[in-house]
Write an enzyme that holds these catalytic residues in place. Structure first.
Site, PDB file in Angstrom:
ATOM      1  N   LYS A 235      53.408  41.886  34.392  1.00 26.13           N
ATOM      2  CA  LYS A 235      52.264  41.137  33.864  1.00 26.13           C
ATOM      3  C   LYS A 235      52.776  40.044  32.924  1.00 26.13           C
ATOM      4  O   LYS A 235      53.441  40.344  31.937  1.00 26.13           O
ATOM      5  CB  LYS A 235      51.316  42.087  33.128  1.00 26.13           C
ATOM      6  CG  LYS A 235      49.985  41.439  32.787  1.00 26.13           C
ATOM      7  CD  LYS A 235      48.958  42.467  32.354  1.00 26.13           C
ATOM      8  CE  LYS A 235      47.676  41.794  31.876  1.00 26.13           C
ATOM      9  NZ  LYS A 235      46.697  42.774  31.403  1.00 26.13           N
TER      10      LYS A 235
ATOM     11  N   GLY B  47      49.908  31.580  33.595  1.00 25.73           N
ATOM     12  CA  GLY B  47      50.653  32.663  34.236  1.00 25.73           C
ATOM     13  C   GLY B  47      51.434  33.538  33.264  1.00 25.73           C
ATOM     14  O   GLY B  47      52.092  34.482  33.670  1.00 25.73           O
TER      15      GLY B  47
ATOM     16  N   ARG C 241      40.947  47.094  42.570  1.00 26.05           N
ATOM     17  CA  ARG C 241      39.784  47.006  41.676  1.00 26.05           C
ATOM     18  C   ARG C 241      38.487  46.971  42.473  1.00 26.05           C
ATOM     19  O   ARG C 241      38.519  46.710  43.670  1.00 26.05           O
ATOM     20  CB  ARG C 241      39.874  45.679  40.890  1.00 26.05           C
ATOM     21  CG  ARG C 241      41.118  45.542  40.095  1.00 26.05           C
ATOM     22  CD  ARG C 241      41.734  44.146  40.225  1.00 26.05           C
ATOM     23  NE  ARG C 241      43.100  44.159  39.690  1.00 26.05           N
ATOM     24  CZ  ARG C 241      43.399  44.032  38.413  1.00 26.05           C
ATOM     25  NH1 ARG C 241      42.440  43.788  37.548  1.00 26.05           N
ATOM     26  NH2 ARG C 241      44.637  44.120  37.995  1.00 26.05           N
TER      27      ARG C 241
ATOM     28  N   ASP D 184      36.231  43.061  38.079  1.00 28.59           N
ATOM     29  CA  ASP D 184      37.645  42.868  38.446  1.00 28.59           C
ATOM     30  C   ASP D 184      38.568  43.663  37.521  1.00 28.59           C
ATOM     31  O   ASP D 184      39.768  43.725  37.764  1.00 28.59           O
ATOM     32  CB  ASP D 184      38.018  41.375  38.412  1.00 28.59           C
ATOM     33  CG  ASP D 184      37.588  40.696  37.131  1.00 28.59           C
ATOM     34  OD1 ASP D 184      36.385  40.683  36.859  1.00 28.59           O
ATOM     35  OD2 ASP D 184      38.454  40.201  36.400  1.00 28.59           O
TER      36      ASP D 184
ATOM     37  N   ASP E  29      43.498  46.900  32.670  1.00 29.90           N
ATOM     38  CA  ASP E  29      43.422  45.558  32.081  1.00 29.90           C
ATOM     39  C   ASP E  29      42.973  45.588  30.619  1.00 29.90           C
ATOM     40  O   ASP E  29      41.830  45.270  30.277  1.00 29.90           O
ATOM     41  CB  ASP E  29      42.501  44.642  32.902  1.00 29.90           C
ATOM     42  CG  ASP E  29      43.264  44.007  34.049  1.00 29.90           C
ATOM     43  OD1 ASP E  29      44.395  44.433  34.323  1.00 29.90           O
ATOM     44  OD2 ASP E  29      42.741  43.072  34.674  1.00 29.90           O
TER      45      ASP E  29
HETATM   46  P1  AMP Z   1      41.215  39.361  32.475  1.00 29.34           P
HETATM   47  O1  AMP Z   1      39.767  39.305  32.089  1.00 29.34           O
HETATM   48  O2  AMP Z   1      42.192  39.182  31.330  1.00 29.34           O
HETATM   49  O3  AMP Z   1      41.523  40.607  33.218  1.00 29.34           O
HETATM   50  O4  AMP Z   1      41.538  38.101  33.420  1.00 29.34           O
HETATM   51  C1  AMP Z   1      40.616  37.527  34.309  1.00 29.34           C
HETATM   52  C2  AMP Z   1      41.328  36.635  35.298  1.00 29.34           C
HETATM   53  O5  AMP Z   1      42.039  35.585  34.630  1.00 29.34           O
HETATM   54  C3  AMP Z   1      42.347  37.336  36.175  1.00 29.34           C
HETATM   55  O6  AMP Z   1      42.305  36.752  37.442  1.00 29.34           O
HETATM   56  C4  AMP Z   1      43.640  37.037  35.471  1.00 29.34           C
HETATM   57  O7  AMP Z   1      44.737  37.115  36.342  1.00 29.34           O
HETATM   58  C5  AMP Z   1      43.416  35.606  34.987  1.00 29.34           C
HETATM   59  N1  AMP Z   1      44.237  35.264  33.821  1.00 29.34           N
HETATM   60  C6  AMP Z   1      44.130  35.723  32.553  1.00 29.34           C
HETATM   61  N2  AMP Z   1      45.059  35.156  31.760  1.00 29.34           N
HETATM   62  C7  AMP Z   1      45.782  34.318  32.531  1.00 29.34           C
HETATM   63  C8  AMP Z   1      46.890  33.425  32.305  1.00 29.34           C
HETATM   64  N3  AMP Z   1      47.436  33.297  31.101  1.00 29.34           N
HETATM   65  N4  AMP Z   1      47.352  32.716  33.355  1.00 29.34           N
HETATM   66  C9  AMP Z   1      46.799  32.827  34.561  1.00 29.34           C
HETATM   67  N5  AMP Z   1      45.773  33.629  34.847  1.00 29.34           N
HETATM   68  C10 AMP Z   1      45.259  34.364  33.851  1.00 29.34           C
HETATM   69 MG    MG Z   2      41.672  41.427  34.665  1.00 30.11          MG
END
Ligand code: AMP
Ligand code: MG
Length: 492
Positions: free
Chosen positions: A111, A124, A181, A250, A260
């Site tokens: 991650k 990313g 998920r 998700d 998450d």
């Molecule tokens: P989360 O609510 O943190 O689980 O993230 C929601 C979405 O945003 C998921 O598709 C994650 O992969 C994406 N995401 C969160 N932070 C980043 C990041 N720094 N770079 C790219 N994608 C992100």
């Molecule tokens: Mg997530």
């Protein structure tokens, strides 16, 4: 031991390109080990000495181990109630699965390992702060006996990452039998790709629900198991005082794992309206709303699985509704049983609900610390009713406690409860130590100065949260005043 001994395979990759994008991790400049979790490592037959430069390279995304097929999983999801047709791993990369010492397989995900086709506007990366929070909390949850993804290690780098301020990048190696998920199903339903939907369900059935193979309606049986495991999971969250913070579909695991970790929080003082996520302005994911949101999320999953239940649309809806009816009774039962255990009660009694509700109302009114109170209850003696005792000391309004304690004491007498036995039983289910926000914050601040010792100390402490560990007494204290000002949000 080297990574070849970890012997990677990637069964998810066999599903085909409709389910993911192949992507190599982006190297992390000059990576170093920040923390290794000996419990998770031991399961995989690794220990600290195995963490040579080669393995650190694998765990930071600088080298792809043999047999791994790095990929970002595709999914969709309802975020804060709104459907987002395409999400996917924007910064997590699945290397594949490795076998543990008992023969079970674990998916290993990096991650924070760089951009993927699903990164949208993100970079990313994961910042050190958020990887420490996830690392510690997943192990704390495991210590509490709450189903969760695990954390193997954190590697870090001096590479700068931009959030509200400049921070440094880190990679968390996360493990779970599966990271699928609710949103992994939703994406194919809303794209009308029912073959892919079925393929994913078959994949999960074979690998994770093999006991359902001969079921008349395996997809419905699968859904019903998710209803049950989600209900039990959320009951455990409520009992532990854990708020997830971002219960989007998700972030809901098909295996009923806590998944998450973002702006999560444990209750300090008991407050059903507790909102741990600073960005959750409407309190959609407030502590007391989690059970209802669990049901809402399961309804989204049911909708996505309808084509699998029956070709007859009306019949499919009826089946989904029937399965969903199981949610509330399972959750209520698990919560009631758990609360009885927290109070050290053995018998079921019609008045139990009132006893618990009355206590929680009094705790809320008096802002009593949730964890400390239940732990202190271990020292309560029937003859203490009306007198000073550790549990009463957690209240400012002692009269409120004594009013409740009289009913509680009568109840204990009624079931002939033995003090010693009850104290032991109470300590087995009411943790002394939880990952309070400020404790995580202290580890984060030290880590920013390259002192990683507090991460290891907390991980060790929280892996045995029910043990007294008198040398760490201060970690069980009330949070300091500055803790009130800490705020956590989705930006991580
Ligand atoms: P989360 O609510 O943190 O689980 O993230 C929601 C979405 O945003 C998921 O598709 C994650 O992969 C994406 N995401 C969160 N932070 C980043 C990041 N720094 N770079 C790219 N994608 C992100
Ligand atoms: Mg997530």
């Amino acid at each position: 031991m080297n990574t070849n001994d970890l012997s990677f395979r990637n069964s998810f990759a066999s599903l085909g390109e409709a389910f993911f994008c192949r992507v190599n991790p982006e190297p992390l400049p000059d990576p170093y080990l920040i923390s290794l979790n000996p419990g998770a490592a031991g399961m995989l037959g690794l220990d600290r000495r195995d963490l040579d430069a080669e393995l650190i390279d694998c765990f930071s995304g600088n080298r792809v181990p043999a047999g791994a097929k790095p990929l970002a999983m595709l999914y969709a999801g309802h975020q804060f109630g709104h459907f987002v047709p395409q999400l996917g791993d924007g910064r997590a990369i699945l290397l594949g699965e490795v076998k543990d010492t008992t023969g079970s397989f674990w998916e290993l995900q990096l991650k924070g390992a760089g951009l993927t086709p699903y990164s949208r506007r993100g970079d990313g990366r994961a910042v050190l702060r958020s990887t420490i929070r996830e690392y510690l909390c997943s192990e704390a949850m495991h210590g509490l006996g709450i189903p969760t993804t695990r954390a193997l290690c954190i590697t870090g780098s001096d590479e700068e990452v931009y959030r509200e301020q400049i921070e440094t990048a880190a990679v968390l190696v996360r493990m779970a039998p599966s990271h699928v998920r609710f949103g992994s199903f939703e994406v194919f339903y809303y794209r009308d790709q029912h073959d892919a939907l079925q393929q994913l369900a078959d994949y999960m059935l074979v690998r994770h629900f093999p006991h359902l193979a001969d079921h008349d309606r395996p997809y419905l049986a699968l859904f019903l198991e998710v209803v049950h495991s989600t209900a039990r999971l959320i009951a455990q969250w409520q009992l532990a005082g854990f708020a997830h913070g971002v219960m989007n579909t998700d972030n809901m695991s098909l295996l009923g794992l806590t998944l998450d970790y973002g702006p999560f929080g444990f209750l300090d003082s008991y407050d059903p309206d507790f909102i741990c996520n600073h960005s959750d302005h409407e309190g959609r994911y407030a502590f007391s709303r989690q059970p209802a949101i669990g049901h809402w999320n399961l309804t989204c999953l049911a909708q996505a699985m309808l084509p699998l239940f029956s070709d007859d649309a009306e019949a499919a809806v009826a089946m989904a509704q029937d399965a969903l009816y199981a949610y509330k009774p399972v959750l209520v039962q698990a919560y009631a049983d758990g609360m009885r255990a927290k109070l050290g009660l053995q018998d079921k009694h019609p008045e139990d609900h009132a006893l618990v509700t009355d206590l929680l109302q009094k705790m809320q009114a008096d802002r009593v610390d949730y964890t400390r109170f239940f732990r202190a209850l271990a020292h309560f003696r029937v003859e203490d009713a009306g007198k000073s005792c550790a549990a009463a000391d957690e209240f400012v309004d002692r009269d409120a406690f004594h009013a409740w304690a009289r009913t509680y004491a009568a109840r204990l007498v009624q079931e002939n409860s033995q003090d010693e036995e009850r104290a032991t039983a109470i300590c087995r289910v009411n943790p002394k130590y939880i990952l309070r926000n400020y404790l995580a914050q202290q580890a984060i601040e030290k880590a920013a100065q390259k002192d990683f010792s507090e991460i290891d100390r907390l991980r060790q402490l929280l892996s045995q949260p029910f043990d007294e560990q008198p040398e760490y007494e201060e970690y069980a204290a009330l949070p300091p005043d500055w803790a009130e000002k800490l705020s956590v949000s989705c930006s991580s």
